[in-house]
Scaffold this motif. Structure first.
Motif, short mmCIF file in Angstrom:
data_model
loop_
_atom_site.label_atom_id
_atom_site.label_comp_id
_atom_site.label_asym_id
_atom_site.label_seq_id
_atom_site.Cartn_x
_atom_site.Cartn_y
_atom_site.Cartn_z
N MET A 1 -9.05 90.50 30.33
CA MET A 1 -10.32 89.80 30.28
C MET A 1 -11.44 90.79 30.00
N GLU A 2 -11.32 91.99 30.57
CA GLU A 2 -12.35 93.01 30.33
C GLU A 2 -12.44 93.34 28.85
N GLN A 3 -11.28 93.36 28.18
CA GLN A 3 -11.27 93.65 26.75
C GLN A 3 -12.07 92.58 25.99
N PHE A 4 -11.87 91.32 26.33
CA PHE A 4 -12.61 90.25 25.69
C PHE A 4 -14.09 90.36 26.04
N ARG A 5 -14.35 90.65 27.31
CA ARG A 5 -15.73 90.79 27.77
C ARG A 5 -16.48 91.85 26.98
N SER A 6 -15.77 92.93 26.63
CA SER A 6 -16.42 94.01 25.89
C SER A 6 -16.75 93.60 24.46
N GLN A 7 -16.08 92.57 23.94
CA GLN A 7 -16.33 92.12 22.58
C GLN A 7 -17.38 91.02 22.51
N VAL A 8 -17.68 90.43 23.62
CA VAL A 8 -18.64 89.32 23.67
C VAL A 8 -19.78 89.72 24.60
N SER A 9 -20.98 89.43 24.20
CA SER A 9 -22.11 89.80 25.05
C SER A 9 -22.01 89.07 26.39
N LEU A 10 -22.47 89.72 27.44
CA LEU A 10 -22.40 89.11 28.77
C LEU A 10 -23.15 87.80 28.82
N ARG A 11 -24.18 87.67 28.02
CA ARG A 11 -24.96 86.44 27.99
C ARG A 11 -24.09 85.26 27.51
N VAL A 23 -10.03 81.10 37.12
CA VAL A 23 -9.42 82.01 36.15
C VAL A 23 -10.04 83.38 36.37
N SER A 24 -9.21 84.32 36.82
CA SER A 24 -9.74 85.65 37.09
C SER A 24 -8.92 86.75 36.43
N SER A 25 -7.90 86.36 35.65
CA SER A 25 -7.06 87.38 35.00
C SER A 25 -6.49 86.83 33.70
N ALA A 26 -5.93 87.73 32.92
CA ALA A 26 -5.27 87.31 31.67
C ALA A 26 -4.08 86.41 32.00
N ALA A 27 -3.39 86.69 33.09
CA ALA A 27 -2.26 85.85 33.49
C ALA A 27 -2.71 84.41 33.76
N ASP A 28 -3.88 84.26 34.38
CA ASP A 28 -4.43 82.92 34.62
C ASP A 28 -4.69 82.21 33.29
N LEU A 29 -5.21 82.95 32.31
CA LEU A 29 -5.47 82.36 31.00
C LEU A 29 -4.18 81.91 30.33
N LEU A 30 -3.12 82.69 30.48
CA LEU A 30 -1.84 82.35 29.85
C LEU A 30 -1.21 81.10 30.47
N ARG A 31 -1.58 80.80 31.69
CA ARG A 31 -1.04 79.61 32.37
C ARG A 31 -1.77 78.33 31.98
N ARG A 32 -2.87 78.46 31.27
CA ARG A 32 -3.67 77.28 30.92
C ARG A 32 -3.72 77.08 29.42
N HIS A 33 -3.64 75.85 29.01
CA HIS A 33 -3.76 75.51 27.60
C HIS A 33 -5.24 75.55 27.23
N PRO A 34 -5.56 76.03 26.01
CA PRO A 34 -6.97 76.08 25.61
C PRO A 34 -7.69 74.73 25.74
N ALA A 48 -12.16 78.99 24.25
CA ALA A 48 -10.91 78.88 24.99
C ALA A 48 -9.76 79.45 24.16
N THR A 49 -9.74 79.16 22.89
CA THR A 49 -8.69 79.67 22.00
C THR A 49 -8.80 81.19 21.87
N THR A 50 -10.01 81.71 21.73
CA THR A 50 -10.22 83.15 21.64
C THR A 50 -9.76 83.84 22.92
N LEU A 51 -10.08 83.26 24.07
CA LEU A 51 -9.63 83.81 25.35
C LEU A 51 -8.11 83.84 25.41
N ARG A 52 -7.48 82.76 24.98
CA ARG A 52 -6.02 82.66 25.02
C ARG A 52 -5.39 83.71 24.10
N VAL A 53 -5.93 83.86 22.89
CA VAL A 53 -5.40 84.85 21.95
C VAL A 53 -5.55 86.26 22.51
#
Length: 103
Positions: A1-11, A23-34, A48-53
């Motif tokens: 998630m930190e990797q995604f966070r670094s690519q997207v502005s905090l705003r 959802v607090s981890s990449a594993a949580d994201l993998l358990r959920r459908h976009p 949601a799709t970007t987070l999943r990818v």
């Protein structure tokens, strides 16, 4: 998630929406459908799709780099892992034998 966070502005990062969905981890994201995440206020289907990818990429990278030292006898989980592997192997041998018996 930190990797995604670094690519997207905090705003723009949907921190509060993800927290509401627990959802607090990449594993949580993998358990959920976009589509499920996109149903959350503050998360678009595109986000949601970007987070999943991103989570899938992190998982693939982790799988490529993770190694397990099976000789580390000081770690009790290694014994459990080896026992599990042997059990699976034994079952495969039994199944192969059962298939041979049927032929």
């Amino acid at each position: 998630m930190e990797q995604f966070r670094s690519q997207v502005s905090l705003r723009r990062f949907p921190s509060s929406a993800l927290e509401r969905e627990r959802v607090s981890s990449a594993a949580d994201l993998l358990r959920r459908h976009p589509a499920h995440l996109a149903g959350t206020d503050g998360i678009s289907y595109e986000t949601a799709t970007t987070l999943r990818v991103a989570a899938e990429q992190m998982e693939a990278c982790t799988r490529q780099q993770v190694t397990i030292d099976l000789t580390a006898s000081t770690d009790p989980s290694i014994t459990d892992l080896l026992t599990s592997v042997k059990t699976v192997f034994d079952l495969r041998v039994q199944l192969a034998g059962a298939k041979a018996d049927l032929q």
